[in-house]
Design a protein around this motif. Sequence first.
Motif, PDB file in Angstrom:
ATOM      1  N   ASP A  15       0.827  -1.217   0.000  1.00 12.10           N
ATOM      2  CA  ASP A  15       0.000   0.000   0.000  1.00 12.10           C
ATOM      3  C   ASP A  15       0.853   1.256   0.000  1.00 12.10           C
ATOM      4  O   ASP A  15       0.519   2.244   0.658  1.00 12.10           O
ATOM      5  CB  ASP A  15      -0.946   0.000   1.217  1.00 12.10           C
ATOM      6  CG  ASP A  15      -1.985  -1.108   1.135  1.00 12.10           C
ATOM      7  OD1 ASP A  15      -2.261  -1.568   0.013  1.00 12.10           O
ATOM      8  OD2 ASP A  15      -2.512  -1.511   2.183  1.00 12.10           O
ATOM      9  N   GLY A  16       1.945   1.210  -0.760  1.00  9.93           N
ATOM     10  CA  GLY A  16       2.877   2.341  -0.783  1.00  9.93           C
ATOM     11  C   GLY A  16       4.249   1.861  -0.336  1.00  9.93           C
ATOM     12  O   GLY A  16       4.427   0.675  -0.051  1.00  9.93           O
ATOM     13  N   ARG A  20       3.680  -0.401   6.154  1.00 17.89           N
ATOM     14  CA  ARG A  20       2.692   0.648   6.400  1.00 17.89           C
ATOM     15  C   ARG A  20       1.518   0.130   7.230  1.00 17.89           C
ATOM     16  O   ARG A  20       1.254  -1.077   7.274  1.00 17.89           O
ATOM     17  CB  ARG A  20       2.146   1.190   5.058  1.00 17.89           C
ATOM     18  CG  ARG A  20       3.223   1.496   4.051  1.00 17.89           C
ATOM     19  CD  ARG A  20       2.682   2.212   2.831  1.00 17.89           C
ATOM     20  NE  ARG A  20       2.266   3.571   3.145  1.00 17.89           N
ATOM     21  CZ  ARG A  20       3.091   4.611   3.210  1.00 17.89           C
ATOM     22  NH1 ARG A  20       4.382   4.450   2.984  1.00 17.89           N
ATOM     23  NH2 ARG A  20       2.640   5.812   3.506  1.00 17.89           N
ATOM     24  N   THR A  22      -2.513   0.625   7.140  1.00 22.80           N
ATOM     25  CA  THR A  22      -3.529   1.135   6.213  1.00 22.80           C
ATOM     26  C   THR A  22      -4.860   1.316   6.943  1.00 22.80           C
ATOM     27  O   THR A  22      -5.319   0.422   7.658  1.00 22.80           O
ATOM     28  CB  THR A  22      -3.697   0.182   5.013  1.00 22.80           C
ATOM     29  OG1 THR A  22      -2.431   0.062   4.374  1.00 22.80           O
ATOM     30  CG2 THR A  22      -4.703   0.714   4.005  1.00 22.80           C
ATOM     31  N   THR A 116      -1.144   4.671   5.211  1.00 25.15           N
ATOM     32  CA  THR A 116      -1.907   4.803   3.964  1.00 25.15           C
ATOM     33  C   THR A 116      -3.387   4.888   4.298  1.00 25.15           C
ATOM     34  O   THR A 116      -3.877   4.118   5.139  1.00 25.15           O
ATOM     35  CB  THR A 116      -1.650   3.593   3.040  1.00 25.15           C
ATOM     36  OG1 THR A 116      -0.262   3.550   2.732  1.00 25.15           O
ATOM     37  CG2 THR A 116      -2.444   3.690   1.743  1.00 25.15           C
ATOM     38  N   SER A 118      -7.136   4.440   2.778  1.00 26.80           N
ATOM     39  CA  SER A 118      -7.790   3.765   1.663  1.00 26.80           C
ATOM     40  C   SER A 118      -9.274   3.637   2.000  1.00 26.80           C
ATOM     41  O   SER A 118      -9.785   4.335   2.854  1.00 26.80           O
ATOM     42  CB  SER A 118      -7.105   2.399   1.465  1.00 26.80           C
ATOM     43  OG  SER A 118      -7.674   1.712   0.382  1.00 26.80           O
ATOM     44  N   ALA A 144       0.330   8.237   2.612  1.00 27.37           N
ATOM     45  CA  ALA A 144      -0.108   7.868   1.255  1.00 27.37           C
ATOM     46  C   ALA A 144      -1.629   7.787   1.218  1.00 27.37           C
ATOM     47  O   ALA A 144      -2.269   7.517   2.245  1.00 27.37           O
ATOM     48  CB  ALA A 144       0.497   6.527   0.855  1.00 27.37           C
ATOM     49  N   GLU A 146      -4.736   6.003  -1.160  1.00 28.47           N
ATOM     50  CA  GLU A 146      -5.174   5.183  -2.292  1.00 28.47           C
ATOM     51  C   GLU A 146      -6.526   5.728  -2.724  1.00 28.47           C
ATOM     52  O   GLU A 146      -7.479   5.762  -1.933  1.00 28.47           O
ATOM     53  CB  GLU A 146      -5.286   3.716  -1.887  1.00 28.47           C
ATOM     54  CG  GLU A 146      -5.657   2.865  -3.079  1.00 28.47           C
ATOM     55  CD  GLU A 146      -5.655   1.377  -2.791  1.00 28.47           C
ATOM     56  OE1 GLU A 146      -5.768   0.997  -1.617  1.00 28.47           O
ATOM     57  OE2 GLU A 146      -5.554   0.602  -3.763  1.00 28.47           O
ATOM     58  N   HIS A 165       2.350  10.571  -1.067  1.00 28.57           N
ATOM     59  CA  HIS A 165       2.301   9.586  -2.160  1.00 28.57           C
ATOM     60  C   HIS A 165       0.843   9.275  -2.501  1.00 28.57           C
ATOM     61  O   HIS A 165       0.031   9.028  -1.604  1.00 28.57           O
ATOM     62  CB  HIS A 165       3.011   8.298  -1.711  1.00 28.57           C
ATOM     63  CG  HIS A 165       3.425   7.423  -2.845  1.00 28.57           C
ATOM     64  ND1 HIS A 165       4.735   7.081  -3.113  1.00 28.57           N
ATOM     65  CD2 HIS A 165       2.700   6.816  -3.803  1.00 28.57           C
ATOM     66  CE1 HIS A 165       4.793   6.311  -4.174  1.00 28.57           C
ATOM     67  NE2 HIS A 165       3.575   6.127  -4.610  1.00 28.57           N
TER      68      HIS A 165
END
Length: 286
Positions: A15-16, A20, A22, A116, A118, A144, A146, A165
């Motif tokens: 996930d980057g 990480r 998420t 991340t 998401s 990050a 998504e 990101h």
Amino acid sequence: MSLPIVRIQRHCLHDGPGIRTTVFLQGCALACPWCSNPEAIPLTPPAFFDEQKCIAHIQADAPLCAGCPFPESGAAPRTCPLGAVHPASSPVEQDAVLQHLMKDAALYRDSNGGVTFSGGEPFLHARALRPLLEALREEGIHIAFETSGFFPPEQAPILLPFINHLLLDLKWMTTPVFNPEISLPPDVFEQNLAAFQVAAAEMTYRLVLIREFLDVPGKRESLLARLQELPPAPIELLPLHHLAESKYRQLGIPFTPLSAPTRSDQKAFCSQIKTLTDAPVRLLRL
Ligand code: SF4
């Protein structure tokens, strides 16, 4: 302020960059039939019904189960005192989320990883997320997102200054399937892509590989042409997996039986993309 948290998953590797954590958030403007997080699509959390936790098959007349429709009609109950029903997400206070995310701060630093967001579509929660992103930025945590690029364009500038990101999921296997709960301008993807391009965040494109769509005559050629038109950035290819099949069953929604291309076909398509674009292309295996 709270956030509608579907789940927080630690030690993620895809996930980057780096290792990480998420954070999956409730609500998405799309409703892709192959979604691996179907519980995260509606704005209001749907309920999972896990028959494995139901005691009806061993004691249909348990006093605690009085009034439950399942033993008689097979209909999923709305609640269960024994925990067979649970909501897909719950509101969690920002401070609690931050505390949870910071548990792995050393791991993020050692692996050049981070956090991340998401979903669902995390940009739908721009205002609620901003204080959390500010706090993570203060802690020096790499952030990050998504995203599908399908969210109200006014949300982008609220969060982009904090994002390091962007993982942009290209929903190009079919024409996008929309969640009717959310209305968006027709050129929403183009508007958000333009905002991403002027942001400081690094970009990675992601494309799920689905055999049934890739085998449609002309589909690969049109995908390759569209990829060539994008601003250059690394591309990750994700062969479809079926890890979410039981979630569809527990949510009581139909599961669309699509499949991944063969491994050799995945590699061949990956090589084709590498040849036509200057960007690094990576075939992921989840
Ligand atoms: S109340 Fe829960 S355990 Fe009891 S029959 Fe209904 S779903 Fe099963």
